[in-house]
Scaffold this motif. Structure first.
Motif, short mmCIF file in Angstrom:
data_model
loop_
_atom_site.label_atom_id
_atom_site.label_comp_id
_atom_site.label_asym_id
_atom_site.label_seq_id
_atom_site.Cartn_x
_atom_site.Cartn_y
_atom_site.Cartn_z
N VAL A 32 0.84 -1.20 0.00
CA VAL A 32 0.00 0.00 0.00
C VAL A 32 0.87 1.25 0.00
O VAL A 32 0.58 2.23 -0.70
CB VAL A 32 -0.95 -0.01 1.21
N THR A 33 1.95 1.23 0.76
CA THR A 33 2.86 2.38 0.81
C THR A 33 3.44 2.67 -0.56
O THR A 33 3.45 3.83 -1.03
CB THR A 33 4.01 2.12 1.81
N ILE A 34 3.93 1.63 -1.24
CA ILE A 34 4.50 1.82 -2.58
C ILE A 34 3.44 2.36 -3.55
O ILE A 34 3.70 3.29 -4.31
CB ILE A 34 5.08 0.48 -3.10
N ALA B 36 2.25 9.18 2.17
CA ALA B 36 2.07 7.74 1.96
C ALA B 36 2.44 6.95 3.21
O ALA B 36 1.72 6.02 3.62
CB ALA B 36 2.91 7.28 0.78
N VAL B 37 3.54 7.30 3.85
CA VAL B 37 3.96 6.59 5.06
C VAL B 37 2.95 6.82 6.19
O VAL B 37 2.61 5.89 6.94
CB VAL B 37 5.38 7.03 5.48
N PRO C 285 6.71 -1.87 8.10
CA PRO C 285 6.52 -2.26 6.69
C PRO C 285 6.35 -1.07 5.76
O PRO C 285 6.71 -1.15 4.58
CB PRO C 285 5.25 -3.12 6.73
N ALA C 286 5.81 0.05 6.28
CA ALA C 286 5.68 1.24 5.45
C ALA C 286 7.06 1.81 5.11
O ALA C 286 7.32 2.19 3.97
CB ALA C 286 4.84 2.29 6.17
N LEU C 287 7.96 1.86 6.10
CA LEU C 287 9.32 2.30 5.83
C LEU C 287 10.03 1.34 4.88
O LEU C 287 10.80 1.75 4.01
CB LEU C 287 10.10 2.42 7.14
N ALA C 288 9.76 0.03 5.05
CA ALA C 288 10.36 -0.96 4.16
C ALA C 288 9.89 -0.75 2.73
O ALA C 288 10.68 -0.83 1.77
CB ALA C 288 10.02 -2.37 4.62
N GLY C 289 8.59 -0.47 2.55
CA GLY C 289 8.08 -0.21 1.21
C GLY C 289 8.72 1.01 0.58
O GLY C 289 9.08 0.99 -0.61
N LEU C 290 8.89 2.06 1.37
CA LEU C 290 9.56 3.26 0.88
C LEU C 290 10.98 2.94 0.41
O LEU C 290 11.41 3.35 -0.67
CB LEU C 290 9.57 4.32 1.97
N LEU C 291 11.72 2.18 1.23
CA LEU C 291 13.10 1.85 0.90
C LEU C 291 13.19 0.95 -0.33
O LEU C 291 14.11 1.10 -1.15
CB LEU C 291 13.77 1.17 2.10
#
Length: 601
Positions: A210-212, A231-232, A373-379
């Protein structure tokens, strides 16, 4: 965090120059204090800088936390690195626009330092590492070694950065899936993750996806860089829904105090253990920062001094380390964001640091609710965008040497700790460059036809003949590794070779190593014993000094060594005259050699 390959910001025009005073055509010179304060713009630029600083400051809060996650340390240390790195860089770099933050490459390198990741005194270790990195950068800047980065081959950088992009993606699979794969490196841990798909925490995976999706969608709106923040934040609201309730959040790892950290002193006993990582971090940070120095001019239209940027990044790291922040470097992506948002001076970065300070003071409790998981998606999205297949293909097609350096650097970066991979890549590039340059030394013979003043270039003779005068011209770098290749191309000397002369034209060679001098003097001695002579022409001042200091002129003969003159050909004329005089008893000249009036150009 992770630097984009290209600049995305708009060009900013410099402020119009001040009107000259009535008493003369030129404005009075400003003192050092006024020149320094000028980097922060004027009243007319304050509004634009405030807007740009607000955008970068807000965007940097989740980005800083993500940088800490990427480094495998307490996310707060990433945020502190962003805050104090941006502050120190705004005050000290030669580049007015440069944003100094923790880059993706540097964060991944920190994740490969066990002493940092596994320490129960992580704050002290991070502080020590940042300060060591800063001292290296500052020392190189004070020594005015800003040009050092040009010795880092493109093949090493392309291989390293693209492998880092892969590492960023693979390194976040644990936070994205909720399953921590086991193995010695990220490749093996990734394989283990795919072998345990039944262990994936699907709510976490959905939050990351969802973040991506939100970032990709919101980037097309007026939000621009702030789409990352929105987004985050929106994805981090999902854990309020019961099915997502057990997804990991920042608060599970650490508390984020509503206060600025107190200064932390480094531990000198860790210096030896952290020296290699600090050197590697400094090297990578400075190379990435040099892309800003060389591509983004200051408001006055001049490009910043790379050594000044070295010093500024060093001071930024010292500031970051003092407050337990991660090592930092010039960030192309952050610089692009602040310029695209309208920055006109260094005040924008200074205000971005102020915005981050306010965010920490007011939103410490809120920051703890950010979903991992939101930070992971961003990264992961950052990693995918950092990967540049076109650069890989371009370097691969350049040639076998470049392709070899690229492949070795890329593979090593994936399987060994990054601080060693980048040093090995640079070392391999240097070795291969030396080998290539040594094999490129070629000797040619100059032969003159009677009807033309210009020589014909041919292969040198395999064996000297008695009474023959041979003019030889070497091409390539005459350094120690090339000496055996050079010696192997010289004509063979038979046991008896009376009156044979080799004229060696050395114009353009400004220095000879001891190995090469030995090759020349040995050849001269062998020629003398066979009844011939070696004559050197076109020698520069430094080579003449070397020959005199090493007494090589005694072996060759002082009357057979001719210095270069401003007019090309004079020294060769003199050398040929000496050669004809030496060969005169048996032959007036070697076949095809020029008359005294001919010039060797």
């Amino acid at each position: 965090m992770s630097d984009a390959a290209g600049e995305t910001g708009q060009s900013d025009s410099a402020e119009p120059p001040a009107e000259p005073p009535a008493g003369g055509p030129h404005p009075p010179k400003r003192g050092p204090v006024r020149r320094y304060l000028a980097r922060f713009g004027t009243r007319r630029t304050m509004l634009s800088d405030a807007r740009a600083g607000l955008v970068l400051g807000i965007e940097s809060i989740p980005d800083g936390l993500a940088s800490g996650v990427l480094a495998g340390v307490n996310p707060v240390y990433g945020l502190y690195g962003y805050l104090f790195g941006t502050l120190g860089g705004a005050l000290a770099t030669g580049s007015v626009y440069m944003s100094v933050q923790a880059t993706g490459a540097m964060s991944v390198m920190i994740a490969d330092v066990p002493l940092v990741v596994g320490s129960d005194r992580q704050g002290v270790v991070i502080a020590t590492l940042s300060i060591l990195t800063g001292l290296v950068m500052l020392g190189l800047g004070l020594a005015r070694l800003g040009s050092l980065v040009r010795f880092i081959p493109t093949a090493v950088l392309v291989g390293f950065i693209n492998a880092v992009a892969v590492n960023i993606v693979l390194g976040q699979l644990a936070n994205l899936t909720g399953y921590a794969g086991e193995g010695a490196n990220r490749i093996i841990r990734t394989i283990d993750t795919f072998a345990h798909l039944t262990s994936i925490h699907w709510p976490s995976l959905v939050i990351g996806a969802v973040t991506i999706g939100l970032i990709l969608l919101l980037e097309r709106t007026f939000l621009g860089p702030l789409s990352l923040v929105v987004a985050v934040v929106l994805a981090s609201l999902l854990p309020l829904v019961p099915w997502f309730g057990d997804a990991a959040i920042v608060g599970d790892l650490t508390d984020v105090p509503n206060a600025i950290p107190l200064p932390a002193l480094p531990d000198p006993s860790l210096t030896l253990d952290l020296l290699v990582p600090a050197l590697s971090l400094a090297l990578v940070g400075l190379v990435q920062g040099a892309a800003i120095s060389g591509s983004i001019a200051n408001p006055d239209g001049d490009y910043p001094d790379a050594s000044a940027d070295f010093r500024g990044q060093g001071i930024a790291n010292l500031t970051s380390g003092l407050f337990q922040g991660m090592p930092v470097g010039g960030s192309m992506s952050a610089t692009a964001i602040v310029r695209a948002a309208g920055a006109r001076s260094a005040l924008a970065n200074l205000l971005a640091a102020v915005v981050m300070i306010v965010g920490v003071l007011l939103l410490g409790g809120v920051i703890t609710q950010v979903a991992m998981p939101a930070l992971a998606g961003l990264l992961i999205l950052v990693g995918v965008r950092t990967f540049k297949p076109r650069d890989l293909v371009m370097v691969w097609r350049t040639g076998p040497i470049q392709a070899s350096v690229l492949a070795v650097t890329f593979v090593l970066t994936l399987i060994v700790p990054l601080q060693y991979a980048v040093l090995v890549g640079v070392g391999l590039a240097v070795v291969l460059h030396v080998a290539r340059q040594s094999n490129r030394v070629v000797i040619r013979r100059w032969v003159y036809a009677d009807s033309s003043p210009h020589p014909v270039e041919t292969e040198p003779p395999a064996v000297l003949a008695p009474g023959e005068v041979v003019v030889l011209v070497p091409y390539g770098s005459l350094f120690f590794a090339a000496a055996p290749i050079f010696a192997g191309q010289l004509p063979e000397i038979p046991d008896r070779c009376e009156r044979a002369v080799v004229v060696l034209r050395m114009r353009g060679t400004d220095e000879l190593g001891s190995t090469f001098l030995r090759v020349v003097t040995d050849y001269a001695e062998r020629l003398r014993r066979a009844g011939g002579a070696l004559i050197l022409v076109g020698l520069g001042d430094r080579v003449m000094t070397q020959l005199d200091a090493t007494r090589a002129t005694v072996v060759i003969g002082r009357d057979r060594v001719f210095a270069a003159t401003p007019r090309i050909g004079d020294s060769l004329d003199a050398g040929l005259a000496a050669a004809r005089a030496f060969a005169a008893p048996s032959a007036s000249s070697g076949p095809g050699e020029p008359e005294a009036s001919d010039r060797d150009r």
